[in-house]
Motif scaffolding. Structure first.
Motif, PDB file in Angstrom:
ATOM      1  N   ARG A   1       0.705   5.958  -8.973  1.00  0.00           N
ATOM      2  CA  ARG A   1       0.788   7.417  -9.963  1.00  0.00           C
ATOM      3  C   ARG A   1      -0.278   8.673  -9.966  1.00  0.00           C
ATOM      4  O   ARG A   1      -0.214   9.793  -9.455  1.00  0.00           O
ATOM      5  N   CYS A   2      -1.596   8.115  -8.951  1.00  0.00           N
ATOM      6  CA  CYS A   2      -2.746   8.906  -9.092  1.00  0.00           C
ATOM      7  C   CYS A   2      -3.209   8.338  -7.596  1.00  0.00           C
ATOM      8  O   CYS A   2      -4.003   7.835  -7.631  1.00  0.00           O
ATOM      9  N   PRO A   3      -3.246   8.602  -5.976  1.00  0.00           N
ATOM     10  CA  PRO A   3      -3.256   8.475  -5.004  1.00  0.00           C
ATOM     11  C   PRO A   3      -4.919   8.911  -4.935  1.00  0.00           C
ATOM     12  O   PRO A   3      -5.900   8.301  -4.015  1.00  0.00           O
ATOM     13  N   THR A   4      -5.799   9.975  -5.972  1.00  0.00           N
ATOM     14  CA  THR A   4      -6.984  10.396  -5.813  1.00  0.00           C
ATOM     15  C   THR A   4      -7.948  10.722  -7.090  1.00  0.00           C
ATOM     16  O   THR A   4      -7.264  11.149  -7.870  1.00  0.00           O
ATOM     17  N   GLY A   5      -8.336  10.048  -6.970  1.00  0.00           N
ATOM     18  CA  GLY A   5      -8.817  10.181  -8.263  1.00  0.00           C
ATOM     19  C   GLY A   5      -9.972   8.130  -9.377  1.00  0.00           C
ATOM     20  O   GLY A   5      -9.935   7.894  -8.326  1.00  0.00           O
TER      21      GLY A   5
ATOM     22  N   VAL B   1     -20.842 -13.936   2.623  1.00  0.00           N
ATOM     23  CA  VAL B   1     -20.594 -13.153   1.725  1.00  0.00           C
ATOM     24  C   VAL B   1     -18.852 -13.197   2.254  1.00  0.00           C
ATOM     25  O   VAL B   1     -18.532 -13.050   3.959  1.00  0.00           O
ATOM     26  N   ASP B   2     -17.508 -13.956   1.629  1.00  0.00           N
ATOM     27  CA  ASP B   2     -16.000 -14.191   1.774  1.00  0.00           C
ATOM     28  C   ASP B   2     -15.642 -12.532   2.089  1.00  0.00           C
ATOM     29  O   ASP B   2     -14.898 -12.509   0.851  1.00  0.00           O
ATOM     30  N   ILE B   3     -15.719 -11.375   2.535  1.00  0.00           N
ATOM     31  CA  ILE B   3     -15.040 -10.560   2.546  1.00  0.00           C
ATOM     32  C   ILE B   3     -13.176 -10.197   2.463  1.00  0.00           C
ATOM     33  O   ILE B   3     -13.827  -9.553   1.557  1.00  0.00           O
ATOM     34  N   ASP B   4     -13.663 -11.351   3.375  1.00  0.00           N
ATOM     35  CA  ASP B   4     -11.562 -11.288   2.882  1.00  0.00           C
ATOM     36  C   ASP B   4     -11.318 -11.390   1.380  1.00  0.00           C
ATOM     37  O   ASP B   4     -10.391 -11.279   0.472  1.00  0.00           O
ATOM     38  N   ALA B   5     -12.054 -12.433   0.579  1.00  0.00           N
ATOM     39  CA  ALA B   5     -12.197 -13.022  -0.634  1.00  0.00           C
ATOM     40  C   ALA B   5     -12.372 -11.810  -1.365  1.00  0.00           C
ATOM     41  O   ALA B   5     -11.654 -11.358  -2.935  1.00  0.00           O
ATOM     42  N   VAL B   6     -13.166 -11.245  -0.888  1.00  0.00           N
ATOM     43  CA  VAL B   6     -13.260  -9.621  -1.748  1.00  0.00           C
ATOM     44  C   VAL B   6     -12.250  -8.851  -1.808  1.00  0.00           C
ATOM     45  O   VAL B   6     -11.626  -8.269  -2.931  1.00  0.00           O
ATOM     46  N   ARG B   7     -12.136  -8.811  -0.863  1.00  0.00           N
ATOM     47  CA  ARG B   7     -10.417  -7.835  -0.479  1.00  0.00           C
ATOM     48  C   ARG B   7      -9.181  -8.289  -0.933  1.00  0.00           C
ATOM     49  O   ARG B   7      -8.668  -8.142  -1.920  1.00  0.00           O
ATOM     50  N   THR B   8      -8.953 -10.033  -0.882  1.00  0.00           N
ATOM     51  CA  THR B   8      -8.134 -10.444  -2.343  1.00  0.00           C
ATOM     52  C   THR B   8      -8.325  -9.441  -3.607  1.00  0.00           C
ATOM     53  O   THR B   8      -7.059  -9.635  -4.787  1.00  0.00           O
ATOM     54  N   GLU B   9      -9.502 -10.215  -4.238  1.00  0.00           N
ATOM     55  CA  GLU B   9      -9.783  -9.949  -5.250  1.00  0.00           C
ATOM     56  C   GLU B   9      -9.959  -8.779  -6.266  1.00  0.00           C
ATOM     57  O   GLU B   9      -9.209  -8.323  -7.023  1.00  0.00           O
ATOM     58  N   LEU B  10     -10.176  -7.289  -5.415  1.00  0.00           N
ATOM     59  CA  LEU B  10     -10.098  -6.136  -5.192  1.00  0.00           C
ATOM     60  C   LEU B  10      -8.564  -5.908  -5.402  1.00  0.00           C
ATOM     61  O   LEU B  10      -7.629  -4.372  -5.926  1.00  0.00           O
ATOM     62  N   ASP B  11      -7.728  -6.361  -4.868  1.00  0.00           N
ATOM     63  CA  ASP B  11      -6.183  -5.964  -4.831  1.00  0.00           C
ATOM     64  C   ASP B  11      -5.291  -6.292  -5.387  1.00  0.00           C
ATOM     65  O   ASP B  11      -4.354  -7.583  -5.282  1.00  0.00           O
ATOM     66  N   SER B  12      -5.617  -5.666  -6.513  1.00  0.00           N
ATOM     67  CA  SER B  12      -4.878  -6.678  -8.246  1.00  0.00           C
ATOM     68  C   SER B  12      -3.662  -5.695  -8.303  1.00  0.00           C
ATOM     69  O   SER B  12      -2.553  -4.163  -7.901  1.00  0.00           O
ATOM     70  N   ASP B  13      -2.115  -6.164  -9.094  1.00  0.00           N
ATOM     71  CA  ASP B  13      -1.196  -5.508  -8.745  1.00  0.00           C
ATOM     72  C   ASP B  13      -1.548  -3.542  -9.657  1.00  0.00           C
ATOM     73  O   ASP B  13      -0.787  -3.011  -9.715  1.00  0.00           O
ATOM     74  N   ASN B  14      -2.562  -4.475 -10.949  1.00  0.00           N
ATOM     75  CA  ASN B  14      -3.193  -2.930 -12.339  1.00  0.00           C
ATOM     76  C   ASN B  14      -3.137  -2.064 -11.236  1.00  0.00           C
ATOM     77  O   ASN B  14      -2.666  -0.936 -10.856  1.00  0.00           O
ATOM     78  N   LEU B  15      -4.365  -2.213  -9.789  1.00  0.00           N
ATOM     79  CA  LEU B  15      -4.598  -1.481  -9.611  1.00  0.00           C
ATOM     80  C   LEU B  15      -3.657  -0.179  -8.127  1.00  0.00           C
ATOM     81  O   LEU B  15      -4.134   0.927  -8.478  1.00  0.00           O
ATOM     82  N   ARG B  16      -2.324  -1.041  -7.687  1.00  0.00           N
ATOM     83  CA  ARG B  16      -2.169  -0.935  -6.973  1.00  0.00           C
ATOM     84  C   ARG B  16      -1.255   0.262  -7.904  1.00  0.00           C
ATOM     85  O   ARG B  16      -0.715   1.317  -7.333  1.00  0.00           O
ATOM     86  N   GLU B  17      -0.733  -0.355  -9.154  1.00  0.00           N
ATOM     87  CA  GLU B  17       0.733   0.934 -10.031  1.00  0.00           C
ATOM     88  C   GLU B  17      -0.783   1.661  -9.902  1.00  0.00           C
ATOM     89  O   GLU B  17       0.344   2.973 -10.107  1.00  0.00           O
ATOM     90  N   SER B  18      -1.529   2.203 -10.594  1.00  0.00           N
ATOM     91  CA  SER B  18      -2.238   2.862 -10.445  1.00  0.00           C
ATOM     92  C   SER B  18      -2.366   4.129  -9.568  1.00  0.00           C
ATOM     93  O   SER B  18      -2.356   5.417 -10.208  1.00  0.00           O
ATOM     94  N   VAL B  19      -3.239   3.099  -8.443  1.00  0.00           N
ATOM     95  CA  VAL B  19      -2.795   4.281  -7.299  1.00  0.00           C
ATOM     96  C   VAL B  19      -1.980   4.852  -6.633  1.00  0.00           C
ATOM     97  O   VAL B  19      -1.857   6.272  -6.744  1.00  0.00           O
TER      98      VAL B  19
END
Length: 62
Positions: free
Chosen positions: A31-35, A11-29
């Motif tokens: 606004r709400c850093p825990t939840g 499994v390419d862990i760096d590719a998984v990290r890149t996939e998880l690092d979306s603009d939508n998730l960053r913006e959501s976090v």
């Protein structure tokens, strides 16, 4: 666990990290850093701006 996935399962862990690092998730976090953040049918559980777990439920959330 991570090393097993990388070295034994290939499994390419760096590719998984890149996939998880979306603009939508960053913006959501920002606004709400825990939840829970529901994006595109996936629940991202974040604590103090750190991704703790990801939940995929085939049943849509309300």
């Amino acid at each position: 666990m991570v090393r097993y996935l990388q070295r034994v399962r290939g499994v390419d862990i760096d590719a998984v990290r890149t996939e998880l690092d979306s603009d939508n998730l960053r913006e959501s976090v920002k606004r709400c850093p825990t939840g829970r953040h529901y994006l595109d049918g996936v629940t991202y559980v974040v604590q103090d701006k750190t991704l703790v777990t990801v939940i995929y439920d085939e049943e849509p959330q309300p």
